[in-house]
Design a protein around this motif. Sequence first.
Motif, PDB file in Angstrom:
ATOM      1  N   ALA A 140       0.863  -1.244   0.210  1.00 29.43           N
ATOM      2  CA  ALA A 140      -0.047  -0.064  -0.077  1.00 29.43           C
ATOM      3  C   ALA A 140       0.861   1.221  -0.042  1.00 29.43           C
ATOM      4  CB  ALA A 140      -1.012  -0.015   1.350  1.00 29.43           C
ATOM      5  N   SER A 177       4.330  -8.855  -0.851  1.00 31.70           N
ATOM      6  CA  SER A 177       2.757  -8.822  -1.450  1.00 31.70           C
ATOM      7  C   SER A 177       2.532  -9.611  -2.738  1.00 31.70           C
ATOM      8  CB  SER A 177       2.433  -7.303  -1.816  1.00 31.70           C
ATOM      9  OG  SER A 177       3.455  -6.834  -2.919  1.00 31.70           O
ATOM     10  N   VAL A 209      -0.748   0.306  -6.846  1.00 32.35           N
ATOM     11  CA  VAL A 209      -1.080   1.130  -5.776  1.00 32.35           C
ATOM     12  C   VAL A 209      -0.827   2.693  -5.877  1.00 32.35           C
ATOM     13  CG1 VAL A 209      -0.992  -0.472  -4.149  1.00 32.35           C
ATOM     14  CG2 VAL A 209       1.159   0.538  -4.467  1.00 32.35           C
ATOM     15  N   ALA A 265      -4.959  -1.564  -0.974  1.00 34.09           N
ATOM     16  CA  ALA A 265      -3.635  -2.443  -0.984  1.00 34.09           C
ATOM     17  C   ALA A 265      -3.709  -3.431  -1.814  1.00 34.09           C
ATOM     18  CB  ALA A 265      -3.640  -2.998   0.477  1.00 34.09           C
TER      19      ALA A 265
END
Length: 186
Positions: free
Chosen positions: A33, A46, A95, A106
């Motif tokens: 994020a 991520s 993002v 996110a």
Amino acid sequence: MRATLETLAVASLVGVAQGALRLVGLAGAFALATPLSVAPWTVVTSVYAHGSIGHLLANGLALLLVGPLVERRTSRFRFHAFVVATGALAGTAQVTLGGLIGPPTAVLGLSGAVFALGGYLLAGNVVTATLFDRLQLPPRAQFALFGLAAVALTATTAAPGVALIAHATGAFSGLLAGRVGVLDVR
């Protein structure tokens, strides 16, 4: 299929870690994020983290379709580096650019990297190379064509909650990398 299975194993282990963190109220610890400087490790974590088991299974199935075909042309190290690099690039694009056109959200998942692997296969095969060589398209035209192809590939996954910018970024970077043979072991 070694690198593909290793990638799935890492994603599964991250999923287990996500479950444990969820129990202590840290469910978003692996999500990318903005601002990126707050949790810079999420640029990588991520890529392997997913929002649900269904999300992991969908990305895993797509990875199983394209991963082994790319593995035949490259080394394990290059495969993993490509997955991390394109996944991180796709997530970062999602993002940052997504936050410019809507509320900041996110992002999680392998899909940007999977689209890059698919783009690599599409642009890096003998038939495509022969076609481009015969057409003698200038680099700008090839660039524009890859942009259109990335948008078309992304449109196939358009649905609410899908990281479309990440998919398009992954596909585009894979198409470019495939055209120049970045992963090919010579």
